[in-house]
Design a protein around this motif. Structure first.
Motif, PDB file in Angstrom:
ATOM      1  N   ALA A 188       0.841  -1.187   0.000  1.00 21.64           N
ATOM      2  CA  ALA A 188       0.000   0.000   0.000  1.00 21.64           C
ATOM      3  C   ALA A 188       0.883   1.247   0.000  1.00 21.64           C
ATOM      4  CB  ALA A 188      -0.907   0.005   1.232  1.00 21.64           C
ATOM      5  N   LEU A 189       0.704   2.089  -1.006  1.00 24.13           N
ATOM      6  CA  LEU A 189       1.490   3.312  -1.155  1.00 24.13           C
ATOM      7  C   LEU A 189       0.554   4.507  -0.999  1.00 24.13           C
ATOM      8  CD1 LEU A 189       3.642   2.301  -4.267  1.00 24.13           C
ATOM      9  CD2 LEU A 189       4.193   2.003  -1.830  1.00 24.13           C
ATOM     10  N   SER A 190       0.774   5.303   0.042  1.00 30.18           N
ATOM     11  CA  SER A 190      -0.127   6.401   0.368  1.00 30.18           C
ATOM     12  C   SER A 190       0.522   7.749   0.059  1.00 30.18           C
ATOM     13  CB  SER A 190      -0.533   6.343   1.845  1.00 30.18           C
ATOM     14  OG  SER A 190      -1.541   7.276   2.124  1.00 30.18           O
ATOM     15  N   LEU A 191      -0.095   8.518  -0.830  1.00 33.04           N
ATOM     16  CA  LEU A 191       0.491   9.778  -1.279  1.00 33.04           C
ATOM     17  C   LEU A 191       0.427  10.868  -0.217  1.00 33.04           C
ATOM     18  CD1 LEU A 191      -0.701   9.933  -4.991  1.00 33.04           C
ATOM     19  CD2 LEU A 191       1.364   8.941  -4.012  1.00 33.04           C
ATOM     20  N   ASP A 192      -0.344  10.664   0.843  1.00 34.71           N
ATOM     21  CA  ASP A 192      -0.342  11.673   1.902  1.00 34.71           C
ATOM     22  C   ASP A 192       0.901  11.572   2.788  1.00 34.71           C
ATOM     23  OD1 ASP A 192      -1.144   9.295   3.061  1.00 34.71           O
ATOM     24  OD2 ASP A 192      -3.144   9.994   3.573  1.00 34.71           O
ATOM     25  N   ARG A 193       1.786  10.616   2.492  1.00 37.78           N
ATOM     26  CA  ARG A 193       3.065  10.522   3.199  1.00 37.78           C
ATOM     27  C   ARG A 193       4.236  11.053   2.370  1.00 37.78           C
ATOM     28  NH1 ARG A 193       3.625   4.951   6.654  1.00 37.78           N
ATOM     29  NH2 ARG A 193       1.754   5.200   7.939  1.00 37.78           N
ATOM     30  N   LEU A 194       3.934  11.588   1.213  1.00 41.70           N
ATOM     31  CA  LEU A 194       4.989  12.017   0.298  1.00 41.70           C
ATOM     32  C   LEU A 194       5.848  13.120   0.919  1.00 41.70           C
ATOM     33  CD1 LEU A 194       5.618  11.374  -2.798  1.00 41.70           C
ATOM     34  CD2 LEU A 194       4.693  13.655  -3.199  1.00 41.70           C
ATOM     35  N   PRO A 195       7.171  12.990   0.888  1.00 41.78           N
ATOM     36  CA  PRO A 195       8.051  14.042   1.425  1.00 41.78           C
ATOM     37  C   PRO A 195       8.128  15.226   0.468  1.00 41.78           C
ATOM     38  CG  PRO A 195       9.362  12.224   0.555  1.00 41.78           C
ATOM     39  CD  PRO A 195       7.925  11.807   0.442  1.00 41.78           C
ATOM     40  N   ARG A 196       7.543  16.336   0.841  1.00 38.05           N
ATOM     41  CA  ARG A 196       7.455  17.496  -0.041  1.00 38.05           C
ATOM     42  C   ARG A 196       8.804  18.155  -0.297  1.00 38.05           C
ATOM     43  NH1 ARG A 196       2.009  20.500   2.326  1.00 38.05           N
ATOM     44  NH2 ARG A 196       0.523  19.520   0.903  1.00 38.05           N
ATOM     45  N   THR A 197       9.778  17.875   0.541  1.00 36.02           N
ATOM     46  CA  THR A 197      11.072  18.530   0.393  1.00 36.02           C
ATOM     47  C   THR A 197      11.919  17.919  -0.722  1.00 36.02           C
ATOM     48  OG1 THR A 197      11.889  17.105   2.171  1.00 36.02           O
ATOM     49  CG2 THR A 197      11.168  19.320   2.780  1.00 36.02           C
ATOM     50  N   LEU A 198      11.513  16.783  -1.268  1.00 31.81           N
ATOM     51  CA  LEU A 198      12.244  16.161  -2.379  1.00 31.81           C
ATOM     52  C   LEU A 198      11.745  16.752  -3.696  1.00 31.81           C
ATOM     53  CD1 LEU A 198      12.264  12.380  -1.358  1.00 31.81           C
ATOM     54  CD2 LEU A 198      14.150  14.005  -1.205  1.00 31.81           C
ATOM     55  N   SER A 199      12.631  17.369  -4.456  1.00 29.55           N
ATOM     56  CA  SER A 199      12.210  18.023  -5.693  1.00 29.55           C
ATOM     57  C   SER A 199      11.641  17.026  -6.696  1.00 29.55           C
ATOM     58  CB  SER A 199      13.379  18.799  -6.314  1.00 29.55           C
ATOM     59  OG  SER A 199      14.466  17.925  -6.599  1.00 29.55           O
ATOM     60  N   ARG A 200      12.192  15.817  -6.742  1.00 29.78           N
ATOM     61  CA  ARG A 200      11.701  14.829  -7.707  1.00 29.78           C
ATOM     62  C   ARG A 200      10.339  14.273  -7.320  1.00 29.78           C
ATOM     63  NH1 ARG A 200      13.508   9.501  -5.590  1.00 29.78           N
ATOM     64  NH2 ARG A 200      12.934   8.582  -7.597  1.00 29.78           N
ATOM     65  N   ALA A 201       9.892  14.555  -6.102  1.00 28.89           N
ATOM     66  CA  ALA A 201       8.581  14.086  -5.664  1.00 28.89           C
ATOM     67  C   ALA A 201       7.467  15.072  -6.003  1.00 28.89           C
ATOM     68  CB  ALA A 201       8.593  13.832  -4.152  1.00 28.89           C
ATOM     69  N   GLN A 202       7.815  16.268  -6.421  1.00 30.27           N
ATOM     70  CA  GLN A 202       6.805  17.296  -6.640  1.00 30.27           C
ATOM     71  C   GLN A 202       5.718  16.909  -7.638  1.00 30.27           C
ATOM     72  OE1 GLN A 202       8.861  20.960  -7.455  1.00 30.27           O
ATOM     73  NE2 GLN A 202       9.718  21.101  -5.385  1.00 30.27           N
ATOM     74  N   PRO A 203       6.048  16.234  -8.755  1.00 29.97           N
ATOM     75  CA  PRO A 203       4.964  15.842  -9.673  1.00 29.97           C
ATOM     76  C   PRO A 203       3.980  14.844  -9.063  1.00 29.97           C
ATOM     77  CG  PRO A 203       7.097  15.758 -10.774  1.00 29.97           C
ATOM     78  CD  PRO A 203       7.375  15.919  -9.314  1.00 29.97           C
ATOM     79  N   MET A 204       4.345  14.200  -7.957  1.00 32.01           N
ATOM     80  CA  MET A 204       3.487  13.209  -7.308  1.00 32.01           C
ATOM     81  C   MET A 204       2.707  13.794  -6.133  1.00 32.01           C
ATOM     82  SD  MET A 204       6.460  10.319  -7.049  1.00 32.01           S
ATOM     83  CE  MET A 204       7.820  10.432  -8.222  1.00 32.01           C
ATOM     84  N   ASP A 205       2.878  15.096  -5.857  1.00 36.93           N
ATOM     85  CA  ASP A 205       2.347  15.709  -4.639  1.00 36.93           C
ATOM     86  C   ASP A 205       0.843  15.954  -4.748  1.00 36.93           C
ATOM     87  OD1 ASP A 205       1.910  17.020  -2.289  1.00 36.93           O
ATOM     88  OD2 ASP A 205       3.431  18.571  -2.590  1.00 36.93           O
ATOM     89  N   ALA A 206       0.075  14.915  -4.467  1.00 32.14           N
ATOM     90  CA  ALA A 206      -1.380  14.997  -4.580  1.00 32.14           C
ATOM     91  C   ALA A 206      -1.988  15.899  -3.514  1.00 32.14           C
ATOM     92  CB  ALA A 206      -1.983  13.597  -4.483  1.00 32.14           C
ATOM     93  N   LEU A 207      -1.406  15.933  -2.321  1.00 34.06           N
ATOM     94  CA  LEU A 207      -1.941  16.820  -1.292  1.00 34.06           C
ATOM     95  C   LEU A 207      -1.912  18.269  -1.761  1.00 34.06           C
ATOM     96  CD1 LEU A 207      -0.594  15.476   2.137  1.00 34.06           C
ATOM     97  CD2 LEU A 207      -2.865  15.205   1.134  1.00 34.06           C
ATOM     98  N   THR A 208      -0.829  18.652  -2.422  1.00 29.79           N
ATOM     99  CA  THR A 208      -0.715  20.024  -2.905  1.00 29.79           C
ATOM    100  C   THR A 208      -1.702  20.294  -4.031  1.00 29.79           C
ATOM    101  OG1 THR A 208       1.586  20.328  -2.242  1.00 29.79           O
ATOM    102  CG2 THR A 208       0.823  21.631  -4.100  1.00 29.79           C
ATOM    103  N   SER A 209      -1.787  19.399  -5.005  1.00 28.39           N
ATOM    104  CA  SER A 209      -2.684  19.640  -6.139  1.00 28.39           C
ATOM    105  C   SER A 209      -4.137  19.735  -5.682  1.00 28.39           C
ATOM    106  CB  SER A 209      -2.522  18.542  -7.192  1.00 28.39           C
ATOM    107  OG  SER A 209      -3.060  17.307  -6.767  1.00 28.39           O
ATOM    108  N   GLN A 210      -4.525  18.885  -4.738  1.00 35.70           N
ATOM    109  CA  GLN A 210      -5.911  18.887  -4.287  1.00 35.70           C
ATOM    110  C   GLN A 210      -6.193  20.025  -3.307  1.00 35.70           C
ATOM    111  OE1 GLN A 210      -7.972  16.414  -5.970  1.00 35.70           O
ATOM    112  NE2 GLN A 210      -5.997  16.682  -7.001  1.00 35.70           N
ATOM    113  N   ALA A 211      -5.198  20.401  -2.514  1.00 40.65           N
ATOM    114  CA  ALA A 211      -5.387  21.509  -1.573  1.00 40.65           C
ATOM    115  C   ALA A 211      -5.552  22.829  -2.308  1.00 40.65           C
ATOM    116  CB  ALA A 211      -4.208  21.589  -0.609  1.00 40.65           C
ATOM    117  N   ALA A 212      -4.849  23.001  -3.420  1.00 38.01           N
ATOM    118  CA  ALA A 212      -4.984  24.237  -4.188  1.00 38.01           C
ATOM    119  C   ALA A 212      -6.412  24.402  -4.698  1.00 38.01           C
ATOM    120  CB  ALA A 212      -3.995  24.230  -5.351  1.00 38.01           C
TER     121      ALA A 212
END
Length: 370
Positions: free
Chosen positions: A116-140
């Motif tokens: 199980a891979l949960s995107l709400d655990r994504l480390p926002r400080t990793l630049s390569r993770a930014q395209p996967m940052d669902a919390l940010t896209s949905q919060a906007a």
């Protein structure tokens, strides 16, 4: 059910509980197939976001339902945790799984040896993770929607108007919590013409608020509130009391309050007390964009419910605002999911040594919860 041929199957589940978003849109199907996957979609999965089954078929997806869909996927993509009955043992599920709030689902995954891979655990400080940052896209999207909801509910104008009958003052709006959702709410309310003020416990928030042309509410309260991974940290009990005390006297001076403060994996902090709401002017509006099953920022607000207090203040428990804009929200979320699938492409599956996979994994390879 085994995948057809040598290609692994990505399954798109139909969401439950009134959730209108879908994890993969028809345009995303072509992108996922280009990664080497086949795509199977549960019948009706996209309809809440106005995507028909035929639109998915046109992009090369297979439509299945009922027992045919259950267990048909090597990788299941979702927004919220699905019914465990659609999971195949030793497969992978990707979504906003909220393991801290949905422990039973994590346990079910463990029992099935599902990764199980949960995107709400994504480390926002990793630049390569930014395209996967669902919390940010949905919060906007949620912040944008919260401002429009407030404007549509408030009985006056948001912008200043100069008329033959005199000048109408702009509405005064206070946004509490200036993460992605809060900044989106500030920017939207400003574009509509309101006089906007923002507040956050993080010291760096002041410059972010002012960069949008809004004022920053400078009150005596808790100190440094920045947490790890680019998120706000949870306050101690004493700090939370100090924060509420510092805010309460100021809240009554605003026409509209929008609250957006969340701490991942925790109950949202209480920012606006019932006494503060009671002190607001009749006709004022409070939109609690942090409202959910685990509470909200406003005392007395409830997810999905709008109440008008005896003093004439409208309090909106604005749960899941992104779902209200399902087409736009799904398009952005699809890009997040596609970026994750790029990490999962290839016959070997997830790379356990990858720092992003390690951060978002809720279950170990053996299926145990962590």
């Amino acid at each position: 059910m085994a995948a057809q041929g040598d290609a692994r199957r990505v399954g798109v589940v139909r969401e439950r509980g009134g959730e209108r978003r879908v994890a993969l849109t028809p345009p995303g199907v072509a992108l996922v197939r280009a990664l080497g996957f086949e795509v199977v979609v549960q019948a009706g999965a996209g309809w809440g976001a106005w995507h028909s089954d035929d639109a998915y078929r046109a992009e090369g997806a297979e439509i299945l339902d009922g027992p045919e869909f259950a267990g048909a996927s090597d990788i299941l993509v979702c927004v919220a945790p699905p019914d465990p009955g659609v999971l195949r043992p030793r497969s992978t599920v990707v979504g906003l799984l909220g393991a801290e709030r949905h422990g039973a689902f994590a346990d079910a995954c463990a029992g099935l040896h599902v990764t199980a891979l949960s995107l709400d655990r994504l480390p926002r400080t990793l630049s390569r993770a930014q395209p996967m940052d669902a919390l940010t896209s949905q919060a906007a999207i949620a912040g944008y929607r919260a401002a429009l909801l407030a404007a549509g509910t408030f009985g006056g104008y948001f912008p200043m108007l100069m008329t033959a009958a005199g000048t109408v003052k702009p509405a005064t709006v206070l946004v509490l919590g200036t993460g992605v959702a809060g900044l989106a709410a500030i920017g939207t309310a400003r574009r509509i013409g309101a006089a906007v003020t923002g507040y956050d416990i993080r010291p760096e928030a002041a410059d972010e608020v002012r960069s949008l042309g809004a004022r920053f509410l400078d009150v005596a309260g808790p100190g440094h509130g920045s947490g790890a991974g680019g998120y706000a940290r949870a306050l101690t009990a004493d700090e939370a009391d100090a924060q509420r005390g510092a805010l309460q006297e100021r809240i009554a001076g605003f026409d509209v309050i929008i609250t957006t403060a969340r701490v991942p994996g925790r109950t949202p902090p209480l920012l606006v007390t019932a006494d503060a709401v009671k002190a607001m002017r009749p006709g004022s509006v409070v939109v609690d964009a942090a409202a959910g099953d685990d509470g909200g920022n406003v005392e007395g607000s409830a997810a999905g419910r709008t109440v008008v207090t005896a003093e004439g203040v409208t309090v909106i428990g604005a749960a899941n605002l992104a779902s209200d804009m399902a087409p736009a929200a799904s398009a952005l979320y699809c890009r997040n999911i596609t970026a994750v699938l790029e990490l999962l492409a290839g016959p070997a599956g997830p790379d356990r040594g990858d720092e992003i996979i390690a951060a978002i994994a809720v279950t170990r390879p053996e299926g145990e919860s962590r």
